[in-house]
Write a protein that holds these residues in place. Structure first.
Motif, PDB file in Angstrom:
ATOM      1  N   GLY A  68       0.816  -1.207   0.000  1.00 22.95           N
ATOM      2  CA  GLY A  68       0.000   0.000   0.000  1.00 22.95           C
ATOM      3  C   GLY A  68       0.849   1.255   0.000  1.00 22.95           C
ATOM      4  O   GLY A  68       0.579   2.203  -0.749  1.00 22.95           O
ATOM      5  N   TYR A  69       1.907   1.274   0.815  1.00 20.50           N
ATOM      6  CA  TYR A  69       2.771   2.448   0.866  1.00 20.50           C
ATOM      7  C   TYR A  69       3.549   2.639  -0.426  1.00 20.50           C
ATOM      8  O   TYR A  69       3.850   3.769  -0.816  1.00 20.50           O
ATOM      9  CB  TYR A  69       3.728   2.345   2.063  1.00 20.50           C
ATOM     10  N   ILE A  70       3.869   1.549  -1.102  1.00 23.10           N
ATOM     11  CA  ILE A  70       4.546   1.668  -2.391  1.00 23.10           C
ATOM     12  C   ILE A  70       3.664   2.438  -3.368  1.00 23.10           C
ATOM     13  O   ILE A  70       4.132   3.287  -4.133  1.00 23.10           O
ATOM     14  CB  ILE A  70       4.907   0.274  -2.945  1.00 23.10           C
ATOM     15  N   GLY A  71       2.364   2.168  -3.348  1.00 25.44           N
ATOM     16  CA  GLY A  71       1.443   2.927  -4.190  1.00 25.44           C
ATOM     17  C   GLY A  71       1.291   4.357  -3.730  1.00 25.44           C
ATOM     18  O   GLY A  71       1.380   5.301  -4.525  1.00 25.44           O
ATOM     19  N   LEU A  72       1.112   4.556  -2.439  1.00 25.83           N
ATOM     20  CA  LEU A  72       0.863   5.890  -1.899  1.00 25.83           C
ATOM     21  C   LEU A  72       2.065   6.822  -2.029  1.00 25.83           C
ATOM     22  O   LEU A  72       1.901   8.032  -2.189  1.00 25.83           O
ATOM     23  CB  LEU A  72       0.458   5.784  -0.424  1.00 25.83           C
ATOM     24  N   CYS A  73       3.263   6.260  -1.972  1.00 21.49           N
ATOM     25  CA  CYS A  73       4.473   7.093  -2.029  1.00 21.49           C
ATOM     26  C   CYS A  73       4.943   7.364  -3.454  1.00 21.49           C
ATOM     27  O   CYS A  73       5.908   8.106  -3.657  1.00 21.49           O
ATOM     28  CB  CYS A  73       5.609   6.426  -1.263  1.00 21.49           C
ATOM     29  N   SER A  74       4.287   6.763  -4.434  1.00 23.81           N
ATOM     30  CA  SER A  74       4.682   6.952  -5.829  1.00 23.81           C
ATOM     31  C   SER A  74       4.425   8.381  -6.276  1.00 23.81           C
ATOM     32  O   SER A  74       3.643   9.119  -5.665  1.00 23.81           O
ATOM     33  CB  SER A  74       3.922   5.970  -6.729  1.00 23.81           C
ATOM     34  N   SER A  75       5.059   8.764  -7.363  1.00 23.43           N
ATOM     35  CA  SER A  75       4.977  10.159  -7.812  1.00 23.43           C
ATOM     36  C   SER A  75       3.619  10.508  -8.408  1.00 23.43           C
ATOM     37  O   SER A  75       3.064  11.574  -8.114  1.00 23.43           O
ATOM     38  CB  SER A  75       6.084  10.437  -8.838  1.00 23.43           C
ATOM     39  N   THR A  76       3.066   9.643  -9.240  1.00 26.59           N
ATOM     40  CA  THR A  76       1.778   9.905  -9.897  1.00 26.59           C
ATOM     41  C   THR A  76       0.885   8.682  -9.771  1.00 26.59           C
ATOM     42  O   THR A  76       1.338   7.598  -9.370  1.00 26.59           O
ATOM     43  CB  THR A  76       1.979  10.218 -11.388  1.00 26.59           C
ATOM     44  N   VAL A  77      -0.372   8.836 -10.161  1.00 23.49           N
ATOM     45  CA  VAL A  77      -1.296   7.700 -10.131  1.00 23.49           C
ATOM     46  C   VAL A  77      -0.817   6.611 -11.083  1.00 23.49           C
ATOM     47  O   VAL A  77      -0.833   5.416 -10.751  1.00 23.49           O
ATOM     48  CB  VAL A  77      -2.721   8.158 -10.500  1.00 23.49           C
ATOM     49  N   GLU A  78      -0.388   7.014 -12.268  1.00 25.52           N
ATOM     50  CA  GLU A  78       0.105   6.032 -13.238  1.00 25.52           C
ATOM     51  C   GLU A  78       1.306   5.275 -12.680  1.00 25.52           C
ATOM     52  O   GLU A  78       1.372   4.035 -12.773  1.00 25.52           O
ATOM     53  CB  GLU A  78       0.492   6.733 -14.538  1.00 25.52           C
ATOM     54  N   GLN A  79       2.236   5.981 -12.071  1.00 28.55           N
ATOM     55  CA  GLN A  79       3.409   5.325 -11.509  1.00 28.55           C
ATOM     56  C   GLN A  79       3.044   4.455 -10.328  1.00 28.55           C
ATOM     57  O   GLN A  79       3.664   3.414 -10.088  1.00 28.55           O
ATOM     58  CB  GLN A  79       4.451   6.377 -11.096  1.00 28.55           C
ATOM     59  N   ALA A  80       2.008   4.843  -9.590  1.00 29.57           N
ATOM     60  CA  ALA A  80       1.542   4.021  -8.472  1.00 29.57           C
ATOM     61  C   ALA A  80       1.059   2.659  -8.974  1.00 29.57           C
ATOM     62  O   ALA A  80       1.372   1.620  -8.385  1.00 29.57           O
ATOM     63  CB  ALA A  80       0.420   4.740  -7.722  1.00 29.57           C
ATOM     64  N   LEU A  81       0.302   2.663 -10.066  1.00 24.92           N
ATOM     65  CA  LEU A  81      -0.180   1.408 -10.635  1.00 24.92           C
ATOM     66  C   LEU A  81       0.982   0.553 -11.136  1.00 24.92           C
ATOM     67  O   LEU A  81       0.999  -0.664 -10.942  1.00 24.92           O
ATOM     68  CB  LEU A  81      -1.160   1.692 -11.778  1.00 24.92           C
ATOM     69  N   ILE A  82       1.946   1.195 -11.773  1.00 22.78           N
ATOM     70  CA  ILE A  82       3.119   0.469 -12.271  1.00 22.78           C
ATOM     71  C   ILE A  82       3.910  -0.123 -11.108  1.00 22.78           C
ATOM     72  O   ILE A  82       4.299  -1.301 -11.124  1.00 22.78           O
ATOM     73  CB  ILE A  82       4.008   1.411 -13.110  1.00 22.78           C
ATOM     74  N   ASN A  83       4.155   0.676 -10.078  1.00 25.12           N
ATOM     75  CA  ASN A  83       4.952   0.216  -8.936  1.00 25.12           C
ATOM     76  C   ASN A  83       4.261  -0.907  -8.166  1.00 25.12           C
ATOM     77  O   ASN A  83       4.903  -1.860  -7.719  1.00 25.12           O
ATOM     78  CB  ASN A  83       5.257   1.387  -7.998  1.00 25.12           C
ATOM     79  N   VAL A  84       2.940  -0.796  -8.003  1.00 28.50           N
ATOM     80  CA  VAL A  84       2.189  -1.839  -7.298  1.00 28.50           C
ATOM     81  C   VAL A  84       2.226  -3.142  -8.093  1.00 28.50           C
ATOM     82  O   VAL A  84       2.412  -4.227  -7.526  1.00 28.50           O
ATOM     83  CB  VAL A  84       0.735  -1.383  -7.051  1.00 28.50           C
ATOM     84  N   ALA A  85       2.062  -3.049  -9.413  1.00 31.59           N
ATOM     85  CA  ALA A  85       2.109  -4.251 -10.242  1.00 31.59           C
ATOM     86  C   ALA A  85       3.472  -4.926 -10.158  1.00 31.59           C
ATOM     87  O   ALA A  85       3.571  -6.157 -10.092  1.00 31.59           O
ATOM     88  CB  ALA A  85       1.776  -3.900 -11.688  1.00 31.59           C
ATOM     89  N   ARG A  86       4.534  -4.129 -10.123  1.00 30.67           N
ATOM     90  CA  ARG A  86       5.886  -4.694 -10.044  1.00 30.67           C
ATOM     91  C   ARG A  86       6.166  -5.337  -8.690  1.00 30.67           C
ATOM     92  O   ARG A  86       6.845  -6.361  -8.602  1.00 30.67           O
ATOM     93  CB  ARG A  86       6.912  -3.597 -10.302  1.00 30.67           C
ATOM     94  N   ALA A  87       5.658  -4.719  -7.625  1.00 24.99           N
ATOM     95  CA  ALA A  87       5.943  -5.214  -6.274  1.00 24.99           C
ATOM     96  C   ALA A  87       4.995  -6.329  -5.838  1.00 24.99           C
ATOM     97  O   ALA A  87       5.286  -7.049  -4.874  1.00 24.99           O
ATOM     98  CB  ALA A  87       5.859  -4.057  -5.270  1.00 24.99           C
TER      99      ALA A  87
END
Length: 364
Positions: A104-123
């Motif tokens: 959850g924090y990986i998504g919340l700490c991301s720079s943008t919404v798009e990057q949050a989705l990318i980071n969550v998918a990767r993690a």
């Protein structure tokens, strides 16, 4: 730093104390507040956790590993015992991203919404094993796919509905509670109270689809995440990777093959050649490895069909007349013959007998 985020140093200390707890299923953070929520719907949390094989103590530690079959079962069992058929849907809709722990924090700490989705998918593979998650570029939209692929898990409707709800809430964290996906897809058949799904996602919801998916318009996905924090993001990403740095469990050829067979059943009769190709093996190699495990390919297909048949028969909203194609049979008569071979009764008789046992269990 936004108010809902704990200081990075505190989180690092908490995670370091749990690094030795290698995740082999799903991190317990995915069950945050579960016992309280079960009680709100009239369920007996201790009994349900016991039946599902989950130690309540494990749920107190966000980085503790919980078996994925046990996790999925606790939601199916709660829906059954509480009489709340949409339990997973409601649990997911109220689940805040920060309660999801590291992921959850990986998504919340991301720079943008798009990057949050990318980071969550990767993690996500570090957060939950034996599952598919991917972000697919579909032109004007992204398709966020989610699918449990653990061979021992057949009943997974509740998990699918809560998981898409959590991702939906991550996006709403930036856009507000009225944000809606273009559409929502679920693998399972349409439940009786499906209007609640449309209302809560505020979007068209389609059932019986190839995968559980959120269809997300790309417009405005460059919006900044309110809690963007590159330093804390790096800490979270490193911590979730460390939970999985220990020796991996070797892949199980039987389990992997059953997953592929289930997917191909929706398109017809599974063939050894096609299944082997999907797994990057030759037909001879797959057949030999299965025989080494004492389970030839044809037997594995038959066993998988049998397991799925009993699962589908317990879904009352699914007519028996629609089961044959779900099991890869071109004709209903072929399914009926196979079912009598497995159980000595017709599918209708099996369902009636199972229903009577369920009613007796509730009464007693």
């Amino acid at each position: 730093m936004t108010p809902f985020l704990a200081p990075a140093s505190d989180l690092s200390i908490q995670m370091a104390a749990n690094i030795g707890n290698r995740n082999t299923g799903i991190l317990a953070a995915a069950a945050s507040g579960l016992c309280t929520f079960i009680k709100q719907y009239g369920g007996d949390a201790d009994r349900i956790l016991g039946v599902s094989g989950i130690d309540p103590e494990h749920l107190q530690h966000p980085t503790q590993s919980v078996g994925l079959p046990n996790y999925c079962k606790v939601f199916e069992e709660t829906a059954r015992q509480s009489g709340c058929d949409n339990f997973g849907l409601y649990y997911g809709q109220q689940f805040k991203p920060q309660a999801l722990g590291l992921l959850g924090y990986i998504g919340l700490c991301s720079s943008t919404v798009e990057q949050a989705l990318i980071n969550v998918a990767r993690a996500f593979p570090y957060h939950q094993h034996n599952s598919l998650i991917r972000l697919v570029d579909d032109g004007e939209c992204y398709r966020f796919d989610y699918q449990v692929r653990h061979c021992a898990i057949i009943s997974k409707r509740q998990d699918a509905e809560l998981s898409l709800g959590i991702v939906n809430n991550l996006i709403r964290h930036a856009f507000g509670s009225q944000w809606a996906p273009r559409a929502v897809h679920f693998e399972h058949p349409r439940p009786e109270s499906w209007h609640d799904h449309c209302r809560l996602f505020n979007a068209p919801v389609h059932f019986g689809q190839p995968c559980n998916s959120l269809i997300i318009p790309k417009a405005e996905l460059g919006r900044k995440m309110p809690g963007s924090d590159p330093t804390l993001l790096m800490v979270m990403q490193d911590a979730i990777r460390q939970l999985n740095m220990h020796e991996k469990t070797p892949p199980n050829i039987v389990d992997d093959t059953k997953v592929q067979v289930r997917h191909q059943l929706l398109s017809g009769e599974p063939t050894l050649e096609d299944i082997a190709q999907s797994m990057g093996l030759t037909s001879c190699s797959l057949q030999r490895r299965l025989r080494d495990q004492g389970l030839p390919f044809t037997v594995l297909v038959d066993k998988t069909r049998c397991e799925l048949a009993t699962h589908y028969l317990q879904l009352h909203q699914l007519p028996i007349s629609e089961l044959a194609p779900l099991l890869g049979y071109s004709e209903a008569s072929a399914f009926s013959r196979a079912f009598r071979r497995w159980f000595g009764v017709s599918p209708r008789q099996w369902r009636q007998h199972h229903d009577s046992l369920e009613k007796h269990s509730v009464v007693s």
